[in-house]
Design a protein around this motif. Structure first.
Motif, short mmCIF file in Angstrom:
data_model
loop_
_atom_site.label_atom_id
_atom_site.label_comp_id
_atom_site.label_asym_id
_atom_site.label_seq_id
_atom_site.Cartn_x
_atom_site.Cartn_y
_atom_site.Cartn_z
N HIS A 23 0.82 -1.22 0.00
CA HIS A 23 0.00 0.00 0.00
C HIS A 23 0.86 1.27 0.00
N VAL A 24 2.10 1.16 0.47
CA VAL A 24 3.02 2.30 0.50
C VAL A 24 3.22 2.88 -0.91
N PHE A 25 2.99 2.06 -1.93
CA PHE A 25 3.21 2.51 -3.31
C PHE A 25 1.91 2.86 -4.03
N GLU A 26 0.78 2.88 -3.28
CA GLU A 26 -0.49 3.27 -3.88
C GLU A 26 -0.56 4.79 -4.00
N ILE A 27 -1.39 5.27 -4.93
CA ILE A 27 -1.48 6.70 -5.21
C ILE A 27 -2.10 7.47 -4.06
N ASP A 28 -2.94 6.80 -3.23
CA ASP A 28 -3.63 7.50 -2.15
C ASP A 28 -2.91 7.37 -0.80
N TYR A 29 -1.71 6.80 -0.80
CA TYR A 29 -0.95 6.63 0.45
C TYR A 29 -0.43 7.98 0.94
N VAL A 30 -0.66 8.26 2.21
CA VAL A 30 -0.15 9.50 2.81
C VAL A 30 1.02 9.13 3.72
N PRO A 31 2.24 9.53 3.38
CA PRO A 31 3.42 9.12 4.16
C PRO A 31 3.43 9.76 5.55
N GLU A 32 3.96 9.00 6.51
CA GLU A 32 4.07 9.53 7.87
C GLU A 32 5.05 10.70 7.90
N THR A 33 6.15 10.55 7.20
CA THR A 33 7.13 11.64 7.13
C THR A 33 7.01 12.30 5.76
N PHE A 34 6.81 13.61 5.76
CA PHE A 34 6.58 14.37 4.53
C PHE A 34 7.75 15.34 4.35
N LYS A 35 8.75 14.91 3.58
CA LYS A 35 10.01 15.63 3.51
C LYS A 35 10.00 16.72 2.43
N HIS A 36 10.85 17.73 2.65
CA HIS A 36 11.17 18.77 1.67
C HIS A 36 10.00 19.69 1.32
N ARG A 37 9.01 19.75 2.19
CA ARG A 37 7.87 20.65 1.96
C ARG A 37 7.51 21.40 3.25
N GLU A 38 8.52 21.62 4.10
CA GLU A 38 8.26 22.28 5.38
C GLU A 38 7.75 23.70 5.19
N GLY A 39 8.35 24.44 4.26
CA GLY A 39 7.93 25.84 4.03
C GLY A 39 6.50 25.92 3.54
N GLN A 40 6.15 25.02 2.62
CA GLN A 40 4.78 25.02 2.08
C GLN A 40 3.77 24.66 3.18
N MET A 41 4.11 23.70 4.02
CA MET A 41 3.21 23.30 5.11
C MET A 41 3.03 24.45 6.12
N GLN A 42 4.09 25.21 6.37
CA GLN A 42 3.99 26.36 7.28
C GLN A 42 3.05 27.41 6.71
N SER A 43 3.15 27.66 5.39
CA SER A 43 2.28 28.65 4.75
C SER A 43 0.82 28.22 4.81
N LEU A 44 0.56 26.94 4.57
CA LEU A 44 -0.81 26.42 4.62
C LEU A 44 -1.36 26.49 6.04
N THR A 45 -0.53 26.14 7.02
CA THR A 45 -0.95 26.18 8.42
C THR A 45 -1.29 27.61 8.83
N TYR A 46 -0.47 28.56 8.39
CA TYR A 46 -0.69 29.99 8.68
C TYR A 46 -2.05 30.43 8.14
N ALA A 47 -2.39 29.98 6.93
CA ALA A 47 -3.64 30.39 6.29
C ALA A 47 -4.86 29.80 7.01
N LEU A 48 -4.71 28.60 7.55
CA LEU A 48 -5.85 27.93 8.19
C LEU A 48 -5.98 28.22 9.68
N ARG A 49 -4.97 28.85 10.26
CA ARG A 49 -5.01 29.09 11.70
C ARG A 49 -6.25 29.84 12.17
N PRO A 50 -6.72 30.88 11.44
CA PRO A 50 -7.94 31.58 11.88
C PRO A 50 -9.15 30.64 12.00
#
Length: 378
Positions: A23-50
């Motif tokens: 299942h790790v290789f299925e298209i809908d698998y969400v990895p536990e560790t999500f590397k190299h996208r820390e900046g993007q995740m911070q921006s999304l979190t900032y937008a949703l905080r309100p």
């Protein structure tokens, strides 16, 4: 020849697998560790905080080529928000599947009420009203992610859909809705393509997801190999080769699909390890994963036109139309709309050229090898 391939130390027995967790290789698998996208995740979190504080969140535009982690980021973000509070409802809509305003809101209705709306007889206004009233009644904030929003643009449904979402509070005071639009079409300028009535209210935060470079691809695929395969199934040299092919494609999904198919090829040989030959054989299919995905969302008439173009490759639009009309009986306006959509999807090239005696005309040609398209249309 023996009946049991497990007799050889390097061979799998019938009940064994190279996979620890396929299942790790299925298209809908969400990895536990999500590397190299820390900046993007911070921006999304900032937008949703309100939203977590009970206010309307900032709207967001997520852009980037296919296979750059956009959908995974949304899934991770929504999972975190849902775990943190029940005051925020998150719904992701796949616009490749739901490419009209009505079908988007049907999906929002299903997400809100846990059952589908009636298949007929309910107007858009009533559908929308019930969603908004439930939000107000429960005092919840709704965050909608329109994933692959480019498909709404291809069907000329984007402006109406966004207008309804962004103006919800005017018709239904107290309704709080935030919108994340996710586009995988680098040629689409989302803001420019929207109606002026939508542009005036849609001023989103911009979050860009660039193509992963090869070192990043190696670390991501190594994590998948570790979780998905048993130890020592994929050698480092083999992994580096898969990463190189993935980098050439610019799409991480190619590499993930390639690992899975290579593993299946190794099992076909009853081998305990994935060899280069397994990778090369798998690549002939995996390199077309984006093509397969685009084709899967086409209607019957869109597939029919693509087949006609395949047999009239490089011909003028008028000549292609005659063959298409003969097959489907559709008029030129609908034909032209489908040509534009196939062009926007990157399935065909519709280039204008000066034709002697005919002025400017479009020639239509396939963007992929003819056999690759026809094989996947069957």
């Amino acid at each position: 020849m023996t009946d049991d391939p497990g007799g050889d130390g390097g061979m799998l027995s019938w009940d064994e697998s190279v996979f620890r967790d396929e299942h790790v290789f299925e298209i809908d698998y969400v990895p536990e560790t999500f590397k190299h996208r820390e900046g993007q995740m911070q921006s999304l979190t900032y937008a949703l905080r309100p939203a977590v504080r009970g206010s309307r969140p900032l709207n967001v535009m997520v852009r980037g080529p296919p296979g750059t982690g956009k959908t995974t980021a949304i899934q991770k973000l929504f999972s975190e928000v849902t775990a943190q509070t029940r005051e925020v409802q998150t719904i992701r809509v796949n616009c490749q599947v739901n490419a009209t305003r009505y079908s988007v809101f049907s999906r929002l209705f299903e997400g809100s009420f846990d059952y589908e709306p009636p298949s007929s007889g309910i107007s858009f206004k009533k559908l929308f009203g019930q969603i908004a009233e439930k939000l107000v009644e429960e005092d919840r904030v709704l965050v909608v992610a329109l994933d692959d929003v480019n498909y709404l643009f291809y069907e000329n449904e984007a402006s109406d859909t966004l207008y309804s979402l962004l103006r919800a509070h005017e018709e239904h005071p107290g309704a709080k809705i935030g919108v994340i639009v996710v586009s995988s079409d680098p040629t689409l300028d989302v803001i420019d393509e929207l109606d002026s009535r939508v542009q005036s209210v849609f001023r989103p935060e911009d979050v860009y997801f660039p193509v992963y470079d090869q070192p990043e691809i190696v670390t991501i695929l190594r994590e998948r190999v570790k979780r998905g395969f048993h130890d020592d199934v994929v050698a480092e040299e083999t992994l580096e080769h898969v990463a190189s092919l993935t980098a050439d494609s610019g799409d991480l999904r190619v590499g993930i699909d390639l690992l899975r198919r290579a593993g299946l090829n190794a099992e076909m040989r009853a081998s305990r390890v994935v060899e280069m030959q397994d990778v090369e054989k798998a690549y002939e299919t995996s390199k077309y994963i984006n093509l397969s995905r685009s084709l899967s969302g086409l209607s019957e008439n869109e597939r029919a036109l693509l087949e006609v173009i395949a047999t009239h490759d490089g011909k003028q639009a008028g000549d292609v139309y005659e063959a298409f009309h003969e097959q489907t009986d559709l008029g030129y306006t609908r034909y032209s709309e489908i040509v534009n959509k196939l062009d926007q999807l990157g399935l065909i090239d519709a280039d204008y050229a000066d034709i002697e005696g005919r002025g400017r005309s479009r020639s239509l040609s396939l963007s992929y090898e003819k056999e690759a398209i026809l094989d996947r249309l069957e």
